[in-house]
Scaffold this active site. Structure first.
Site, PDB file in Angstrom:
ATOM      1  N   GLY A  46      44.650  36.464  49.464  1.00 33.67           N
ATOM      2  CA  GLY A  46      45.674  36.535  48.428  1.00 33.67           C
ATOM      3  C   GLY A  46      45.039  36.483  47.055  1.00 33.67           C
ATOM      4  N   GLN A  51      44.308  35.214  38.121  1.00 35.10           N
ATOM      5  CA  GLN A  51      42.918  35.094  38.557  1.00 35.10           C
ATOM      6  C   GLN A  51      42.033  36.208  38.014  1.00 35.10           C
ATOM      7  OE1 GLN A  51      44.246  34.317  42.831  1.00 35.10           O
ATOM      8  NE2 GLN A  51      42.328  33.203  42.727  1.00 35.10           N
ATOM      9  N   CYS A  93      40.043  28.740  47.566  1.00 38.11           N
ATOM     10  CA  CYS A  93      40.572  29.638  46.547  1.00 38.11           C
ATOM     11  C   CYS A  93      39.420  30.411  45.936  1.00 38.11           C
ATOM     12  CB  CYS A  93      41.278  28.809  45.475  1.00 38.11           C
ATOM     13  SG  CYS A  93      41.923  29.791  44.125  1.00 38.11           S
ATOM     14  N   LEU A  94      39.636  31.694  45.700  1.00 37.27           N
ATOM     15  CA  LEU A  94      38.580  32.528  45.103  1.00 37.27           C
ATOM     16  C   LEU A  94      38.205  32.056  43.707  1.00 37.27           C
ATOM     17  CD1 LEU A  94      39.895  36.043  46.212  1.00 37.27           C
ATOM     18  CD2 LEU A  94      37.963  34.793  47.195  1.00 37.27           C
ATOM     19  N   HIS A 135      50.498  29.016  47.834  1.00 36.58           N
ATOM     20  CA  HIS A 135      49.256  28.918  47.063  1.00 36.58           C
ATOM     21  C   HIS A 135      49.269  29.935  45.902  1.00 36.58           C
ATOM     22  CE1 HIS A 135      44.686  28.488  46.902  1.00 36.58           C
ATOM     23  NE2 HIS A 135      44.905  29.575  46.183  1.00 36.58           N
ATOM     24  N   GLU A 136      49.685  31.173  46.202  1.00 37.65           N
ATOM     25  CA  GLU A 136      49.669  32.218  45.170  1.00 37.65           C
ATOM     26  C   GLU A 136      50.751  31.982  44.114  1.00 37.65           C
ATOM     27  OE1 GLU A 136      47.084  33.883  45.040  1.00 37.65           O
ATOM     28  OE2 GLU A 136      46.412  33.472  47.079  1.00 37.65           O
ATOM     29  N   HIS A 139      49.625  29.632  41.554  1.00 36.14           N
ATOM     30  CA  HIS A 139      48.776  30.231  40.514  1.00 36.14           C
ATOM     31  C   HIS A 139      49.618  30.711  39.335  1.00 36.14           C
ATOM     32  CE1 HIS A 139      44.654  30.310  41.930  1.00 36.14           C
ATOM     33  NE2 HIS A 139      45.011  30.752  43.119  1.00 36.14           N
TER      34      HIS A 139
HETATM   35 NI    NI Z   1      43.828  30.723  44.848  1.00 31.24          NI
END
Ligand code: NI
Length: 176
Positions: A46, A51, A93-94, A135-136, A139
């Site tokens: 995701g 991000q 998380c990225l 989670h997304e 963000h």
């Molecule tokens: Ni994330």
């Protein structure tokens, strides 16, 4: 399409509240395509627009296993209208490098959103899919999973990250 840089904690745009999307034009299509390409390349399951430095309410998700055909989900202006039950599982998380930690999430959620053309979506999600959406969507509100872990774990991570960044800076200075 282009692969964009994924910004890492503690980049301030990760803490911004994303603006709703009101225009469903070619620019949005490009953003979505870039986000998908960036997510697949990472690879991740995701990605939220914050991000890559764009504080708009755009999320891409694909939780299908690698060996199966891609199944991209695009959520514009997503809202979780209801949640039920709770589940604890590990997340990463990225944008939060080198950290995996347990996070409690709703086991089942009800979601309202729009697709990339602006058409309304309403659906239920459970388990891992529900976790990724939560989670997304976090963000888009400037939250990271880091915010939901124990304060001890969080402060240890912050220290580690600070050292990492200092080491990177030293390296960059030496190369300059
Ligand atoms: Ni994330």
């Amino acid at each position: 399409m282009a692969i964009r840089e994924i910004l890492k904690y503690p980049h301030p745009v990760l803490r911004e509240t994303a603006e709703p999307v009101t225009v469903f034009d070619d620019e949005l299509k490009t953003l979505v395509a870039d986000m998908a390409e960036t997510m697949y390349e990472a690879p991740g399951v995701g990605l939220a627009a914050n991000q890559i430095g764009v504080a708009r309410q755009v999320v891409v998700i694909d939780i299908t296993p690698k060996e199966e055909p891609k199944e991209l989900i695009v959520l514009i202006n997503p809202r979780i209208t209801k949640g039920e039950g709770s589940e604890i599982d590990e997340e990463g998380c990225l944008s939060v490098v080198d950290l995996c930690a347990n996070v409690t999430r709703y086991a089942k959620i009800w979601v309202e959103a729009q697709d990339a053309t602006g058409a309304p979506l309403a659906f239920e999600a459970e388990g891992y899919y529900a976790r990724v959406i939560q989670h997304e969507v976090d963000h888009l509100h400037g939250h990271l999973f880091l915010d939901w872990i124990s304060s001890l774990k969080r402060s240890l991570y912050k220290k580690k990250r600070k050292k990492q960044l200092q080491a990177e800076q030293k390296k960059a200075d030496a190369a300059a």
